[in-house]
Design an enzyme around this catalytic site. Structure first.
Site, short mmCIF file in Angstrom:
data_model
loop_
_atom_site.label_atom_id
_atom_site.label_comp_id
_atom_site.label_asym_id
_atom_site.label_seq_id
_atom_site.Cartn_x
_atom_site.Cartn_y
_atom_site.Cartn_z
N SER A 97 0.85 -1.19 0.00
CA SER A 97 0.00 0.00 0.00
C SER A 97 0.88 1.23 0.00
CB SER A 97 -0.89 0.02 1.25
OG SER A 97 -1.55 1.27 1.38
N TYR A 103 -1.74 -0.31 10.10
CA TYR A 103 -1.87 -0.88 8.76
C TYR A 103 -0.65 -0.50 7.91
CZ TYR A 103 -3.67 -1.31 3.95
OH TYR A 103 -3.84 -1.62 2.62
#
Length: 252
Positions: free
Chosen positions: A143, A157
């Site tokens: 990501s 995350y």
């Protein structure tokens, strides 16, 4: 028995589903892994079958080692494994680091990091020439948060995906001489329902005007990068992580 089997984790929706569909068009027999939404996974398989492709929906939570073994056992029944896309992942509600709990961290890393590493290990045992395999490719879905840190949203995350970036490079070097290439993609703001899982379903639409390319990306655009990395067209590419983020990879 297929000689070109691909496992895509988290393939019932979003980037995983788009990758499974495109991979089938390119000749892969696809294991469509899902954690809970069997209806969505079977719909992906039905779309593949409608175009003459081969796919099977396989339930499995990548946070559970026994489930991972079931996923790869299903791949073995389909044929010879040549590819893995580590796509399964979760986010959580936006919060600060000083509000994180151990339970949330354990879930975040179990699914986003540990599961990908364990899946990659199973794939290596099947694809590596060291173990009698014919080689293959692994693509890890990271990501842009891994580079940006995701402050005031989900630093946990981002940290889990940062670990995936490091793992991608390390594994690539470890198995480069065994016929396996390992690469990654870093999606940016992509229009999928993962934002809803983080409690902000309109996030992609809201952020789009502020992006260098002023729109959200699509799951299909990420899938095309993944399929390229799996393909022979990327035969001299390993240890790389490609940003698919509309330019949003080095600045908040």
């Amino acid at each position: 028995m297929s000689d070109n089997v691909l496992v895509v984790t988290g393939a019932s929706r979003g980037i995983g589903a788009a990758t499974a569909l495109l991979a089938a068009e390119r000749g892969y027999s696809v294991i469509v892994n899902y954690a809970g939404n069997v209806t969505a996974a079977e719909a992906v398989c039905a779309a593949i079958h409608a175009k003459g492709g081969e796919a099977a929906a396989v339930r499995g939570d990548v946070a559970l080692e026994a489930d991972i073994d079931q996923i790869f056992a299903a791949a073995d029944r389909m044929g010879t494994l040549t590819g893995l896309v580590n796509n399964a992942g979760v986010v959580d509600l936006a919060t600060r680091v000083d509000e994180l709990t151990l339970a949330r961290l354990e879930r975040m890393f179990a699914i986003n990091t540990y599961g990908s590493i364990l899946c990659a290990g199973r794939a290596v045992k099947r694809m590596s020439t060291k173990f009698g395999g014919k080689g293959g490719a692994i693509v890890n879905v990271s990501s842009a948060a891994a580079k940006l840190g995701a402050p005031n949203n989900y630093v946990d995350y981002a940290a889990a995906k940062g670990a995936i970036d490091t793992f991608t490079v390390g594994l690539a070097l470890e198995v480069a001489g065994e016929g396996i290439r390992v690469n990654g993609v870093r999606p940016g703001i992509i229009a999928t329902d993962i934002h809803g899982a983080g409690g902000d379903p309109d996030r992609a639409e809201r952020m789009a005007p502020s992006l260098p390319i002023p729109r959200a990306g699509t799951a299909e655009e990420v899938a095309k990068a993944i399929i390229w990395l799996l393909s022979d067209e990327a035969s001299y590419t390993t240890g790389s992580v490609i940003n698919v983020s509309g330019g949003r990879a080095s600045t908040p």
